[in-house]
Design an enzyme around this catalytic site. Structure first.
Site, PDB file in Angstrom:
ATOM      1  N   ASP A  33      26.185 -18.496  38.598  1.00  0.00           N
ATOM      2  CA  ASP A  33      25.308 -17.344  38.371  1.00  0.00           C
ATOM      3  C   ASP A  33      25.624 -16.748  36.998  1.00  0.00           C
ATOM      4  O   ASP A  33      26.781 -16.634  36.597  1.00  0.00           O
ATOM      5  CB  ASP A  33      25.539 -16.296  39.465  1.00  0.00           C
ATOM      6  CG  ASP A  33      24.425 -15.272  39.519  1.00  0.00           C
ATOM      7  OD1 ASP A  33      23.665 -15.254  40.507  1.00  0.00           O
ATOM      8  OD2 ASP A  33      24.298 -14.473  38.553  1.00  0.00           O
ATOM      9  N   ASN A  94      19.106 -13.918  49.760  1.00  0.00           N
ATOM     10  CA  ASN A  94      18.250 -12.735  49.799  1.00  0.00           C
ATOM     11  C   ASN A  94      16.808 -13.180  49.973  1.00  0.00           C
ATOM     12  O   ASN A  94      16.359 -14.117  49.303  1.00  0.00           O
ATOM     13  CB  ASN A  94      18.412 -11.931  48.500  1.00  0.00           C
ATOM     14  CG  ASN A  94      19.819 -11.397  48.343  1.00  0.00           C
ATOM     15  OD1 ASN A  94      20.431 -10.955  49.304  1.00  0.00           O
ATOM     16  ND2 ASN A  94      20.350 -11.453  47.129  1.00  0.00           N
ATOM     17  N   GLU A 102      15.305 -11.419  43.833  1.00  0.00           N
ATOM     18  CA  GLU A 102      14.719 -11.249  42.497  1.00  0.00           C
ATOM     19  C   GLU A 102      14.038 -12.518  42.008  1.00  0.00           C
ATOM     20  O   GLU A 102      13.003 -12.447  41.349  1.00  0.00           O
ATOM     21  CB  GLU A 102      15.811 -10.839  41.506  1.00  0.00           C
ATOM     22  CG  GLU A 102      16.221  -9.386  41.676  1.00  0.00           C
ATOM     23  CD  GLU A 102      17.462  -9.031  40.881  1.00  0.00           C
ATOM     24  OE1 GLU A 102      17.900  -9.832  40.035  1.00  0.00           O
ATOM     25  OE2 GLU A 102      17.996  -7.944  41.136  1.00  0.00           O
ATOM     26  N   VAL A 103      14.657 -13.662  42.290  1.00  0.00           N
ATOM     27  CA  VAL A 103      14.080 -14.920  41.810  1.00  0.00           C
ATOM     28  C   VAL A 103      13.382 -15.620  42.983  1.00  0.00           C
ATOM     29  O   VAL A 103      14.026 -15.944  43.985  1.00  0.00           O
ATOM     30  CB  VAL A 103      15.171 -15.842  41.211  1.00  0.00           C
ATOM     31  CG1 VAL A 103      14.562 -17.157  40.755  1.00  0.00           C
ATOM     32  CG2 VAL A 103      15.885 -15.143  40.052  1.00  0.00           C
ATOM     33  N   HIS A 107      17.460 -19.676  47.070  1.00  0.00           N
ATOM     34  CA  HIS A 107      18.809 -19.946  46.568  1.00  0.00           C
ATOM     35  C   HIS A 107      19.834 -19.331  47.487  1.00  0.00           C
ATOM     36  O   HIS A 107      19.593 -18.297  48.103  1.00  0.00           O
ATOM     37  CB  HIS A 107      18.991 -19.421  45.140  1.00  0.00           C
ATOM     38  CG  HIS A 107      18.568 -17.995  44.948  1.00  0.00           C
ATOM     39  ND1 HIS A 107      17.248 -17.631  44.826  1.00  0.00           N
ATOM     40  CD2 HIS A 107      19.283 -16.849  44.880  1.00  0.00           C
ATOM     41  CE1 HIS A 107      17.167 -16.315  44.666  1.00  0.00           C
ATOM     42  NE2 HIS A 107      18.385 -15.811  44.717  1.00  0.00           N
ATOM     43  N   HIS A 109      23.653 -17.821  47.333  1.00  0.00           N
ATOM     44  CA  HIS A 109      24.774 -17.372  46.519  1.00  0.00           C
ATOM     45  C   HIS A 109      26.040 -17.771  47.276  1.00  0.00           C
ATOM     46  O   HIS A 109      26.155 -17.490  48.477  1.00  0.00           O
ATOM     47  CB  HIS A 109      24.793 -15.845  46.407  1.00  0.00           C
ATOM     48  CG  HIS A 109      23.592 -15.235  45.759  1.00  0.00           C
ATOM     49  ND1 HIS A 109      23.612 -14.789  44.460  1.00  0.00           N
ATOM     50  CD2 HIS A 109      22.351 -14.964  46.235  1.00  0.00           C
ATOM     51  CE1 HIS A 109      22.419 -14.271  44.161  1.00  0.00           C
ATOM     52  NE2 HIS A 109      21.642 -14.358  45.220  1.00  0.00           N
TER      53      HIS A 109
END
Ligand code: 5GP
Length: 122
Positions: A33, A94, A102-103, A107, A109
């Site tokens: 990240d 998320n 946000e993206v 994904h 993390h």
């Protein structure tokens, strides 16, 4: 919602934007990240175009789902943060507005390398 081909992870997958790569195979790409929240902060993304975990679970093939789960394990072993060869980590995905995503490319993390603290801050 339609997948946005111009999101930053789509650009990374196409090689248009560089990343600090950790691992890649047929199903996943993993990289650090850009704004790490703890000592180790890796991202694992599927190569397919999926907006979030719900989209992935509804539309991905069994092979893609298996590939993503396996990819996460491979990366945690590579980074020595797995429960077997390290001290563990937190995996977070998320999802959507309330999830703080946000993206808009699925994904996970992987956060570790130190105690990551409480799961959710107030
Ligand atoms: P989200 O909030 O969607 O779950 O997380 C998006 C993550 O992508 C953030 O932790 C952010 O730091 C990371 N990120 C955003 N842009 C880039 C980029 O260009 N390169 C890398 N490596 N990470 C990024």
């Amino acid at each position: 919602m339609k997948y946005d081909d111009n999101n930053i992870f789509a650009k990374i997958l196409r090689g248009e934007v560089p990343c600090d790569k950790i691992y890649e195979d047929e199903y996943v790409l993993s990289f650090y990240d850009v704004s790490p929240q703890r000592k180790i902060h890796a991202l694992v993304i599927p190569k397919g175009q999926y907006i979030d975990l719900d989209d992935f679970n509804e539309n991905a093939s069994k092979e893609e789902i298996h590939g993503l789960m396996k990819g996460i394990s491979t990366v945690t072993k590579k980074l020595n943060i797995s429960s077997k060869n390290g001290k563990g980590y937190r995996a977070i995905s998320n999802i959507g507005e309330n999830g703080g995503q946000e993206v808009p490319h699925l994904h996970f993390h992987l956060i570790g390398g130190e105690n990551v603290g409480k799961m959710v801050q107030k």
